[in-house]
Design a protein around this motif. Structure first.
Motif, PDB file in Angstrom:
ATOM      1  N   THR A  96       0.876  -1.224  -0.118  1.00 10.50           N
ATOM      2  CA  THR A  96       0.044   0.327  -0.435  1.00 10.50           C
ATOM      3  C   THR A  96       0.736   1.354   0.546  1.00 10.50           C
ATOM      4  O   THR A  96       1.558   1.540   0.626  1.00 10.50           O
ATOM      5  N   LYS A  98       1.801   4.973  -2.260  1.00 11.78           N
ATOM      6  CA  LYS A  98       0.871   6.800  -2.826  1.00 11.78           C
ATOM      7  C   LYS A  98       1.475   6.406  -4.276  1.00 11.78           C
ATOM      8  O   LYS A  98       2.335   5.834  -5.137  1.00 11.78           O
ATOM      9  N   SER A 100      -0.547   6.865  -9.006  1.00  5.61           N
ATOM     10  CA  SER A 100      -1.135   7.173  -9.430  1.00  5.61           C
ATOM     11  C   SER A 100      -1.087   6.777 -11.039  1.00  5.61           C
ATOM     12  O   SER A 100      -0.623   5.588 -11.163  1.00  5.61           O
ATOM     13  N   TYR A 229     -10.395   8.952 -11.036  1.00  5.11           N
ATOM     14  CA  TYR A 229      -9.626   8.821  -9.754  1.00  5.11           C
ATOM     15  C   TYR A 229      -8.454  10.278 -10.597  1.00  5.11           C
ATOM     16  O   TYR A 229      -7.731   9.757  -9.781  1.00  5.11           O
ATOM     17  N   GLU A 232      -3.452  12.521  -9.728  1.00  3.04           N
ATOM     18  CA  GLU A 232      -2.424  13.002  -8.190  1.00  3.04           C
ATOM     19  C   GLU A 232      -2.929  11.943  -8.070  1.00  3.04           C
ATOM     20  O   GLU A 232      -3.676  10.446  -7.772  1.00  3.04           O
ATOM     21  N   PRO A 233      -1.733  11.864  -6.934  1.00  2.44           N
ATOM     22  CA  PRO A 233      -1.273  10.738  -6.535  1.00  2.44           C
ATOM     23  C   PRO A 233      -2.095   9.548  -5.443  1.00  2.44           C
ATOM     24  O   PRO A 233      -2.851  11.295  -4.997  1.00  2.44           O
ATOM     25  N   GLN A 234      -2.742   9.009  -4.867  1.00  7.47           N
ATOM     26  CA  GLN A 234      -3.797   9.003  -3.792  1.00  7.47           C
ATOM     27  C   GLN A 234      -2.774   7.225  -3.332  1.00  7.47           C
ATOM     28  O   GLN A 234      -2.035   6.601  -4.169  1.00  7.47           O
ATOM     29  N   GLU A 235      -3.368   6.810  -2.803  1.00  5.15           N
ATOM     30  CA  GLU A 235      -3.289   5.510  -1.495  1.00  5.15           C
ATOM     31  C   GLU A 235      -3.789   3.897  -2.631  1.00  5.15           C
ATOM     32  O   GLU A 235      -5.047   4.179  -2.491  1.00  5.15           O
ATOM     33  N   TRP A 236      -3.138   3.221  -3.098  1.00  2.24           N
ATOM     34  CA  TRP A 236      -3.542   2.454  -3.607  1.00  2.24           C
ATOM     35  C   TRP A 236      -2.829   1.093  -3.058  1.00  2.24           C
ATOM     36  O   TRP A 236      -1.427   1.210  -2.901  1.00  2.24           O
ATOM     37  N   ARG A 303      -8.474   0.228  -3.591  1.00  3.06           N
ATOM     38  CA  ARG A 303      -8.244   1.184  -2.451  1.00  3.06           C
ATOM     39  C   ARG A 303      -9.111   1.043  -1.050  1.00  3.06           C
ATOM     40  O   ARG A 303     -10.328   0.300  -1.300  1.00  3.06           O
TER      41      ARG A 303
END
Length: 316
Positions: A96, A98, A100, A229, A232-236, A303
Motif C-alpha cells: 500500500t 501513494k 497514480s 480517479y 493526482e497520487p493517492q493511496e492504492w 483502495r
C-alpha cells in the motif's frame, strides 16, 4: 461490495418446512404420540467479486502472502538490497503506497482535445499565443498532414499522436511539441493502463504494474477512468507476484556473439539483444523496471474504504 462482505451474492434461496403428527393406539400397547417438525434452508451464492478476498485471506493464513508496505517506505531497505531479499522475484506481496494511474492513450486524447479547443478559440478571434500565428499546413487547412501515399503504396499505421492537429498555444506549446511528447510516452509506457507506486517520499523508487485489459482491473474506458480517479497520487493497494527488479548494471553489451568458426551463437545473440534492452530500460527509454524498483504482476488493485469514526460509534 456485497459479494466481499457476505462471501458471495445470493442467486437462489429455498426454504422448506415439514410437520408430522402420529398417534398409535393398540390393545397391547400404551397410547403413543409422535410429533416431528423440520425446517430446511438452502442458499446458492455466486462468488463473483468475493473470490479475491477469499484468496487473499487463504494466502495470508498459509504464510504465502507478505505485506511489505512498511519495508518499501524505508529508503534504507532499497539502498541495502534488503527488500529484494525479503521479496525476491516470484514472491507474493501486498503493498500500500501513494501511486497514480497513467495511460498514453488518454494523454493523447487529452492533447488532441486541447489542440481542437485552441483552434476553435483562434477561429473566433481569441489569440492564445504572444507570437504571430503560424500558417496552417495544406493550403489553409489546419491539421497534421503527412505525404500522400502513391497508388499501390501501403499507408502506414495510424499512431496515437496523429490525432493531434497543428496549432499554436500559449507558452510556445504547439501541435508538434505535443506529438513529440506522445511519441516518447509510447516508448516509455506502452499504451495501456499502468499504475505506478512511489513508496519512498523522495520519489526515487517506482513500482510499476501493467493492468491487462479484459482482466477486470478498473476495466472501463480511459476517459471515464481518469474522470473518476484523476491524475493526482493517492493511496492504492496492489497484491501480486514480484516480476523482476530493475538491473543495477546497465552497460551496453559488446555484441560479440560469433563462435570461432564464424557461426552465430544463438544464446549469446539473445543475451546481447536483451543486454541492449536492459541498457535502454535503465535509461528509462522503454517499458521495463528501473533500478532499484521492480515490476509487479497484479492479482488485484484496490483502495481501502475509510470508515467514519462517528458512524462506527453510533452503530456500536
Amino acid at each position: 461490495m456485497l459479494a466481499q462482505l457476505d462471501g458471495g451474492v445470493p442467486e437462489e434461496e429455498r426454504e422448506t418446512s415439514s410437520q408430522e403428527k402420529r398417534y398409535t393406539v393398540g390393545p397391547r400397547s400404551v397410547a403413543q404420540h409422535l410429533q416431528v417438525a423440520g425446517n430446511e434452508r438452502y442458499t446458492q451464492k455466486s462468488l463473483g467479486d468475493a473470490i479475491f478476498p477469499t484468496l487473499e485471506s487463504a494466502l495470508e493464513s498459509e504464510g504465502l502472502l507478505r505485506d511489505i508496505s512498511e519495508e518499501a517506505a524505508d529508503p534504507s531497505q532499497w539502498d541495502s538490497g534488503d527488500l529484494e531479499r525479503i521479496a525476491p522475484p516470484g514472491s507474493l506481496v501486498r503493498i500500500t503506497a501513494k501511486g497514480s494511474l497513467f495511460d498514453t492513450r488518454y494523454a493523447a486524447s487529452v492533447f488532441s482535445a486541447y489542440a481542437s479547443v485552441a483552434l476553435g478559440l483562434q477561429g473566433i478571434g481569441v489569440d492564445l499565443a504572444d507570437a504571430p500565428k503560424k500558417t496552417p499546413q495544406g493550403k489553409g487547412k489546419s491539421g497534421h498532414q503527412g505525404p500522400r501515399p502513391r497508388p499501390g503504396q501501403v499507408q502506414p499505421e495510424r499512431q496515437l499522436e496523429d490525432a493531434i492537429v497543428d496549432f499554436e498555444g500559449p507558452g510556445g506549446v504547439d501541435g508538434n511539441s505535443l506529438r513529440s511528447i506522445i511519441r516518447m510516452a509510447r516508448g516509455i509506457f506502452a499504451p495501456g493502463l499502468h499504475i505506478n507506486l512511489s513508496p519512498v517520499d523522495s520519489g526515487n523508487v517506482l513500482i510499476g504494474s501493467r493492468l491487462q485489459e479484459g482482466r477486470q482491473y478498473l476495466d472501463t474506458e480511459a476517459d471515464i477512468l481518469f474522470a473518476r480517479y484523476g491524475t493526482e497520487p493517492q493511496e492504492w493497494t496492489l497484491v501480486g507476484s514480484v516480476g523482476s527488479y530493475g538491473p543495477k548494471d546497465t552497460t551496453v553489451p559488446d555484441f560479440n556473439f560469433f563462435n570461432p568458426d564464424g557461426a552465430v551463437d544463438r544464446g549469446k545473440f539473445a543475451d546481447s539483444i536483451n543486454g541492449l534492452m536492459k541498457h535502454l530500460g535503465g535509461m528509462g527509454f522503454i517499458d521495463l523496471p528501473q533500478h532499484p524498483g521492480f515490476s509487479l504482476i497484479p492479482f488485484a488493485v484496490y483502495r481501502t474504504i475509510p470508515r467514519s469514526s462517528s458512524i462506527v460509534a453510533l452503530r456500536e
